[in-house]
Design a protein around this motif. Structure first.
Motif, PDB file in Angstrom:
ATOM      1  N   VAL A  21       0.829  -1.202   0.000  1.00 29.82           N
ATOM      2  CA  VAL A  21       0.000   0.000   0.000  1.00 29.82           C
ATOM      3  C   VAL A  21       0.868   1.259   0.000  1.00 29.82           C
ATOM      4  CG1 VAL A  21      -1.760   1.304   1.268  1.00 29.82           C
ATOM      5  CG2 VAL A  21      -1.903  -1.193   1.132  1.00 29.82           C
ATOM      6  N   GLY A  22       1.930   1.249   0.779  1.00 32.27           N
ATOM      7  CA  GLY A  22       2.795   2.417   0.861  1.00 32.27           C
ATOM      8  C   GLY A  22       3.402   2.785  -0.475  1.00 32.27           C
ATOM      9  N   SER A  23       3.763   1.778  -1.276  1.00 34.23           N
ATOM     10  CA  SER A  23       4.350   2.077  -2.581  1.00 34.23           C
ATOM     11  C   SER A  23       3.344   2.745  -3.493  1.00 34.23           C
ATOM     12  CB  SER A  23       4.880   0.791  -3.222  1.00 34.23           C
ATOM     13  OG  SER A  23       3.827  -0.133  -3.457  1.00 34.23           O
ATOM     14  N   VAL A  24       2.088   2.311  -3.441  1.00 30.84           N
ATOM     15  CA  VAL A  24       1.051   2.904  -4.290  1.00 30.84           C
ATOM     16  C   VAL A  24       0.759   4.343  -3.858  1.00 30.84           C
ATOM     17  CG1 VAL A  24      -1.360   2.743  -5.005  1.00 30.84           C
ATOM     18  CG2 VAL A  24       0.030   0.672  -4.840  1.00 30.84           C
ATOM     19  N   VAL A  25       0.645   4.558  -2.550  1.00 30.46           N
ATOM     20  CA  VAL A  25       0.428   5.920  -2.051  1.00 30.46           C
ATOM     21  C   VAL A  25       1.596   6.815  -2.432  1.00 30.46           C
ATOM     22  CG1 VAL A  25       0.181   7.340   0.025  1.00 30.46           C
ATOM     23  CG2 VAL A  25      -1.050   5.173  -0.155  1.00 30.46           C
ATOM     24  N   GLY A  26       2.814   6.286  -2.319  1.00 33.86           N
ATOM     25  CA  GLY A  26       3.992   7.069  -2.685  1.00 33.86           C
ATOM     26  C   GLY A  26       4.007   7.445  -4.155  1.00 33.86           C
ATOM     27  N   ILE A  27       3.642   6.507  -5.023  1.00 33.84           N
ATOM     28  CA  ILE A  27       3.572   6.799  -6.458  1.00 33.84           C
ATOM     29  C   ILE A  27       2.545   7.898  -6.723  1.00 33.84           C
ATOM     30  CG2 ILE A  27       2.838   5.859  -8.685  1.00 33.84           C
ATOM     31  CD1 ILE A  27       4.096   3.182  -7.741  1.00 33.84           C
ATOM     32  N   GLY A  28       1.384   7.790  -6.046  1.00 34.40           N
ATOM     33  CA  GLY A  28       0.363   8.814  -6.217  1.00 34.40           C
ATOM     34  C   GLY A  28       0.830  10.179  -5.756  1.00 34.40           C
ATOM     35  N   ALA A  29       1.566  10.225  -4.634  1.00 36.37           N
ATOM     36  CA  ALA A  29       2.061  11.505  -4.121  1.00 36.37           C
ATOM     37  C   ALA A  29       3.113  12.105  -5.055  1.00 36.37           C
ATOM     38  CB  ALA A  29       2.642  11.306  -2.721  1.00 36.37           C
ATOM     39  N   LEU A  30       4.017  11.271  -5.547  1.00 32.93           N
ATOM     40  CA  LEU A  30       5.050  11.760  -6.464  1.00 32.93           C
ATOM     41  C   LEU A  30       4.447  12.261  -7.769  1.00 32.93           C
ATOM     42  CD1 LEU A  30       7.838   9.070  -5.963  1.00 32.93           C
ATOM     43  CD2 LEU A  30       7.923  11.474  -5.270  1.00 32.93           C
ATOM     44  N   ALA A  31       3.430  11.551  -8.243  1.00 31.24           N
ATOM     45  CA  ALA A  31       2.826  11.918  -9.526  1.00 31.24           C
ATOM     46  C   ALA A  31       2.124  13.268  -9.468  1.00 31.24           C
ATOM     47  CB  ALA A  31       1.842  10.839  -9.963  1.00 31.24           C
ATOM     48  N   THR A  32       1.680  13.673  -8.279  1.00 31.99           N
ATOM     49  CA  THR A  32       0.917  14.923  -8.166  1.00 31.99           C
ATOM     50  C   THR A  32       1.795  16.122  -7.852  1.00 31.99           C
ATOM     51  OG1 THR A  32       0.473  14.393  -5.830  1.00 31.99           O
ATOM     52  CG2 THR A  32      -1.197  13.765  -7.443  1.00 31.99           C
ATOM     53  N   ARG A  33       3.078  15.922  -7.665  1.00 34.33           N
ATOM     54  CA  ARG A  33       3.954  17.045  -7.332  1.00 34.33           C
ATOM     55  C   ARG A  33       4.186  17.940  -8.556  1.00 34.33           C
ATOM     56  NH1 ARG A  33       9.334  15.218  -4.495  1.00 34.33           N
ATOM     57  NH2 ARG A  33       9.547  17.493  -4.412  1.00 34.33           N
ATOM     58  N   ARG A  34       4.081  19.239  -8.321  1.00 35.78           N
ATOM     59  CA  ARG A  34       4.421  20.257  -9.327  1.00 35.78           C
ATOM     60  C   ARG A  34       3.651  20.059 -10.634  1.00 35.78           C
ATOM     61  NH1 ARG A  34      11.007  20.221  -8.366  1.00 35.78           N
ATOM     62  NH2 ARG A  34      10.924  20.903  -6.187  1.00 35.78           N
ATOM     63  N   ARG A  35       2.390  19.738 -10.498  1.00 36.16           N
ATOM     64  CA  ARG A  35       1.539  19.637 -11.683  1.00 36.16           C
ATOM     65  C   ARG A  35       0.785  20.949 -11.865  1.00 36.16           C
ATOM     66  NH1 ARG A  35       2.631  15.234 -14.979  1.00 36.16           N
ATOM     67  NH2 ARG A  35       3.338  13.533 -13.652  1.00 36.16           N
ATOM     68  N   VAL A 121     -11.152  13.476  -0.122  1.00 42.24           N
ATOM     69  CA  VAL A 121     -10.450  13.856   1.103  1.00 42.24           C
ATOM     70  C   VAL A 121      -8.943  13.942   0.891  1.00 42.24           C
ATOM     71  CG1 VAL A 121      -9.871  13.066   3.437  1.00 42.24           C
ATOM     72  CG2 VAL A 121     -12.232  12.942   2.628  1.00 42.24           C
ATOM     73  N   ALA A 122      -8.379  12.998   0.128  1.00 44.57           N
ATOM     74  CA  ALA A 122      -6.911  12.890   0.051  1.00 44.57           C
ATOM     75  C   ALA A 122      -6.373  12.895  -1.368  1.00 44.57           C
ATOM     76  CB  ALA A 122      -6.453  11.628   0.778  1.00 44.57           C
ATOM     77  N   GLY A 123      -7.178  13.239  -2.349  1.00 42.81           N
ATOM     78  CA  GLY A 123      -6.689  13.376  -3.710  1.00 42.81           C
ATOM     79  C   GLY A 123      -6.221  12.073  -4.332  1.00 42.81           C
ATOM     80  N   VAL A 124      -5.289  12.177  -5.269  1.00 46.43           N
ATOM     81  CA  VAL A 124      -4.802  11.010  -5.997  1.00 46.43           C
ATOM     82  C   VAL A 124      -4.180   9.961  -5.068  1.00 46.43           C
ATOM     83  CG1 VAL A 124      -3.125  10.238  -7.715  1.00 46.43           C
ATOM     84  CG2 VAL A 124      -4.542  12.240  -8.170  1.00 46.43           C
ATOM     85  N   PRO A 125      -3.313  10.339  -4.106  1.00 47.81           N
ATOM     86  CA  PRO A 125      -2.793   9.313  -3.194  1.00 47.81           C
ATOM     87  C   PRO A 125      -3.898   8.607  -2.422  1.00 47.81           C
ATOM     88  CG  PRO A 125      -1.509  11.329  -3.010  1.00 47.81           C
ATOM     89  CD  PRO A 125      -2.713  11.662  -3.847  1.00 47.81           C
ATOM     90  N   GLY A 126      -4.956   9.333  -2.076  1.00 48.23           N
ATOM     91  CA  GLY A 126      -6.054   8.727  -1.325  1.00 48.23           C
ATOM     92  C   GLY A 126      -6.830   7.720  -2.139  1.00 48.23           C
ATOM     93  N   VAL A 127      -7.179   8.080  -3.373  1.00 43.59           N
ATOM     94  CA  VAL A 127      -7.993   7.180  -4.184  1.00 43.59           C
ATOM     95  C   VAL A 127      -7.196   5.937  -4.587  1.00 43.59           C
ATOM     96  CG1 VAL A 127      -7.532   8.272  -6.429  1.00 43.59           C
ATOM     97  CG2 VAL A 127      -9.680   7.078  -6.059  1.00 43.59           C
ATOM     98  N   LEU A 128      -5.915   6.112  -4.944  1.00 44.39           N
ATOM     99  CA  LEU A 128      -5.100   4.961  -5.316  1.00 44.39           C
ATOM    100  C   LEU A 128      -4.749   4.116  -4.091  1.00 44.39           C
ATOM    101  CD1 LEU A 128      -2.642   6.424  -7.983  1.00 44.39           C
ATOM    102  CD2 LEU A 128      -4.772   5.164  -8.343  1.00 44.39           C
ATOM    103  N   GLY A 129      -4.458   4.780  -2.976  1.00 45.99           N
ATOM    104  CA  GLY A 129      -4.165   4.039  -1.748  1.00 45.99           C
ATOM    105  C   GLY A 129      -5.346   3.207  -1.289  1.00 45.99           C
ATOM    106  N   TYR A 130      -6.552   3.788  -1.364  1.00 42.60           N
ATOM    107  CA  TYR A 130      -7.727   3.013  -0.982  1.00 42.60           C
ATOM    108  C   TYR A 130      -7.892   1.799  -1.886  1.00 42.60           C
ATOM    109  CZ  TYR A 130     -12.268   1.106  -0.570  1.00 42.60           C
ATOM    110  OH  TYR A 130     -13.268   0.180  -0.417  1.00 42.60           O
ATOM    111  N   ARG A 131      -7.704   1.980  -3.192  1.00 47.22           N
ATOM    112  CA  ARG A 131      -7.867   0.843  -4.097  1.00 47.22           C
ATOM    113  C   ARG A 131      -6.850  -0.257  -3.775  1.00 47.22           C
ATOM    114  NH1 ARG A 131     -11.042  -1.572  -4.842  1.00 47.22           N
ATOM    115  NH2 ARG A 131     -12.360   0.071  -5.703  1.00 47.22           N
ATOM    116  N   ALA A 132      -5.631   0.142  -3.402  1.00 50.78           N
ATOM    117  CA  ALA A 132      -4.619  -0.841  -3.017  1.00 50.78           C
ATOM    118  C   ALA A 132      -5.045  -1.594  -1.753  1.00 50.78           C
ATOM    119  CB  ALA A 132      -3.272  -0.156  -2.807  1.00 50.78           C
ATOM    120  N   VAL A 133      -5.553  -0.878  -0.775  1.00 49.48           N
ATOM    121  CA  VAL A 133      -6.006  -1.502   0.476  1.00 49.48           C
ATOM    122  C   VAL A 133      -7.119  -2.506   0.211  1.00 49.48           C
ATOM    123  CG1 VAL A 133      -7.274  -1.035   2.617  1.00 49.48           C
ATOM    124  CG2 VAL A 133      -5.299   0.367   2.002  1.00 49.48           C
ATOM    125  N   ASN A 134      -8.105  -2.091  -0.572  1.00 49.95           N
ATOM    126  CA  ASN A 134      -9.263  -2.941  -0.825  1.00 49.95           C
ATOM    127  C   ASN A 134      -8.903  -4.154  -1.669  1.00 49.95           C
ATOM    128  OD1 ASN A 134     -12.152  -3.120  -2.701  1.00 49.95           O
ATOM    129  ND2 ASN A 134     -12.279  -3.155  -0.469  1.00 49.95           N
TER     130      ASN A 134
END
Length: 273
Positions: A21-35, A121-134
């Motif tokens: 899950v952490g890797s997916v959240v991290g990818i989501g956070a990195l992808a949203t930087r400086r967009r 609530v948490a943007g791209v990291p939130g939606v991708l992180g939730y999908r990873a958890v589920n």
């Protein structure tokens, strides 16, 4: 990864959960930087499209009802694994209808409402992180010999992630009960009375509220490939049929639209991001 991290131990399961899950959240956070603004919109749309499964759920529900109406038990049993993890070989028409309806109720929350709320609530990291958890819960969150301890963290994390979405789903189901000929009162009564006896703190809410809205009774003997569970009764009325399954699909569509509105309001309140 499981081949590397597996051990019959809860701590190994925690490590597996954190990495996956952490890797997916991290990818989501990195992808949203400086967009830029449009880049952020496009990325959010892509992440949300990836995480949502409501349309597939609706299609599968209608397909199951079609096969049950045609007395195509073979086809219905072949389709059931796309909805839930029960053993279709032991189910008759009534059992298939109940299994499909319960899956539609639970997955309306898991595949549609929860991703939208976490995204709001948490943007791209939130939606991708939730999908990873589920998804990880669906892979290893079982109470069988292999995953009783290793899958514990995945199952508990999924429970926590779905506490609020399940209750939002239950409220939307009650409010929209007239769409399927039910009443909000009946839906809420079934929720208050029956949800707590279900082994899942979240599935009990969405299944009980759906049963009350439809005026059917869910629960009972439930056979998975790893064993049999005797589920408590949810709601009052007869066992569900293919007609009730179509009503549940219609309710699912209504709840999904309602969840879009709720998520939009949350995002607007948070500052329109």
């Amino acid at each position: 990864m499981e081949a590397r991290t597996y051990a019959d131990d809860r701590r190994a399961g925690v490590v597996h959960e954190v990495i996956a899950v952490g890797s997916v959240v991290g990818i989501g956070a990195l992808a949203t930087r400086r967009r830029g603004a449009w880049g952020a919109v496009l990325l959010t749309a892509l992440a949300t499209w990836t995480a949502l499964g409501g349309r597939s759920l609706v299609r599968a529900g209608h397909a199951m009802a079609d096969r049950l109406d045609a007395d195509d038990l073979v086809g219905a049993r072949e389709l059931l694994p796309s909805l839930c993890g029960r053993d279709p070989s032991v189910l008759d028409t009534e059992g298939l209808a109940r299994a499909a309806l319960e899956s539609v109720a639970e997955n309306t929350s898991d595949a549609a409402v929860a991703p939208l709320l976490w995204g709001a609530v948490a943007g791209v990291p939130g939606v991708l992180g939730y999908r990873a958890v589920n998804t990880l819960d669906a892979m290893i969150g079982y109470r069988n010999e292999r995953y009783e301890r290793f899958g514990w963290a995945a199952a508990r994390t999924d429970d926590v992630a779905n506490v609020v979405p399940a209750r939002v789903t239950g409220m939307l189901t009650a409010v929209l009960a007239p769409l399927v000929g039910g009443t909000a009162g009946a839906s809420l009564r079934a929720w208050r009375r029956d949800a707590g006896s279900h082994p899942s703190p979240n599935a009990g809410v969405v299944e009980a509220s759906m049963a009350g809205a439809l005026g059917v009774r869910l629960g009972g003997r439930t056979q998975y490939r790893h064993g049999i569970e005797l589920r408590p009764g949810l709601g009052d009325g007869p066992a569900p049929t293919s007609v009730d399954l179509r009503r549940a699909v219609r309710m699912s569509e209504g709840v999904q639209v309602g969840a879009v509105v709720v998520a939009g309001v949350i995002a607007w309140v948070r500052g329109g991001r």
